[in-house]
Design an enzyme around this catalytic site. Structure first.
Site: not given
Ligand code: RIB
Length: 293
Positions: A15, A43, A45-46, A143, A187, A211, A237, A243
């Protein structure tokens, strides 16, 4: 650095993130003015692919971006991280995007427009199955279409490749059609919906990692439960921290590191100290220095 870099394949989303800093997460019907906006690549995945590459993995990404300028620039950005992008397809559908509000406590709220992430098919994954068969670990999230994620997991398991699934964002479709994986990273909220009693059979995995933000990470196997304290940090943030944990864990566990969860906790904590998803992901050197400190 380990002598041989573990080969990690990520099948997942890419994304463009538009992150707005706000005093608090807007309530229904509320209009807020943002103090800043950051546009960066993201995103789930990335993000995991970049986290794995920066943690020392040899990473291949399978996913889909648009034929737009964002898509072209995204592929270049992944290549500059040393990530193999032969599995990143281009679609007439625009590149996926995410609109993210981050409040003064570092908490966030995200709306995703899937775009090209939903143009990938199970057949596209089969086309790149040699990449998956040659991996040490396959890293998945939710996603992309569930059928794509399931097919990738099947190919990996048939080839004896370890499957690590982070079932986020959790969907009704996944809850109704779970499949066997080796490691499930969730989570607390996801754990409560997938397996309230933290049961491996119910979660359909051999290794369940939960987590819990600032609280200890739970690592559940048939031998019992181990708790690993994460480092204490003051988040700026938290976008992409989960990820980053998953990508770093995939590398460290593939290297056979006994401290893989401690390594992943350190990576995830560092990812909360800067704004943005991929800009905040630490390198292996930064993770190791932080662990020593
Ligand atoms: O996990 C964080 C990611 O979720 C963001 O980068 C955003 O793109 C959404 O997919």
């Amino acid at each position: 650095m380990a002598e041989k870099r573990p080969r990690i394949v990520v099948v997942g989303s890419l994304n463009v993130d538009h992150t707005l800093r706000v005093p608090h997460i807007p309530a229904p019907g509320e209009t807020l003015t943002s103090s800043s906006m950051l546009t960066c690549f993201g995103g789930k995945g990335a993000n995991q692919a970049v986290a794995a590459a920066r943690a020392g993995g040899a990473v291949s990404m399978i996913g889909c971006v648009g034929q737009d300028d964002f898509g072209a620039r995204y592929i270049e950005a992944l290549q500059s991280e040393g990530i193999d992008t032969t599995g990143v397809l281009r679609s007439a559908t625009p590149t996926g995007s995410a609109f993210i509000a981050v409040d003064d406590h570092g908490e966030n709220s995200i709306i995703v427009n899937a775009g090209a992430n939903h143009a990938i098919t199970p057949e596209d994954v089969e086309h790149h199955e040699e990449l998956i068969r040659g991996a040490d670990a396959l890293l998945l999230q939710l996603e992309c279409p569930l059928a794509v994620v399931q097919r990738a997991a099947e190919i990996a398991r048939e080839a004896g490749v370890r499957v690590v699934l982070n079932p986020s964002p959790l969907s009704v479709a996944y809850l109704g059609a779970r499949f066997v994986v080796d490691v499930l990273i969730v989570n607390e909220g996801e754990a409560a919906q997938i397996t309230p009693n933290r049961n491996l059979r119910e979660a359909m995995c051999r290794h369940l990692i939960i987590t819990r933000g600032a609280e200890s990470t739970l690592c559940i196997t048939e031998d019992g439960v181990i708790e690993i304290e994460p480092p204490k940090v003051t988040p700026v943030d938290t976008v992409g921290a989960g990820d980053t944990f998953a990508g770093a864990f995939a590398v460290a566990s593939s290297e056979g590191r006994e401290d893989a969860i401690r390594f992943a906790n350190a990576a995830g904590a560092l990812a909360t100290l800067k704004a943005g998803s991929q800009p905040a992901i630490p390198t292996r050197g930064e993770i190791e220095a932080f662990m020593r400190g």
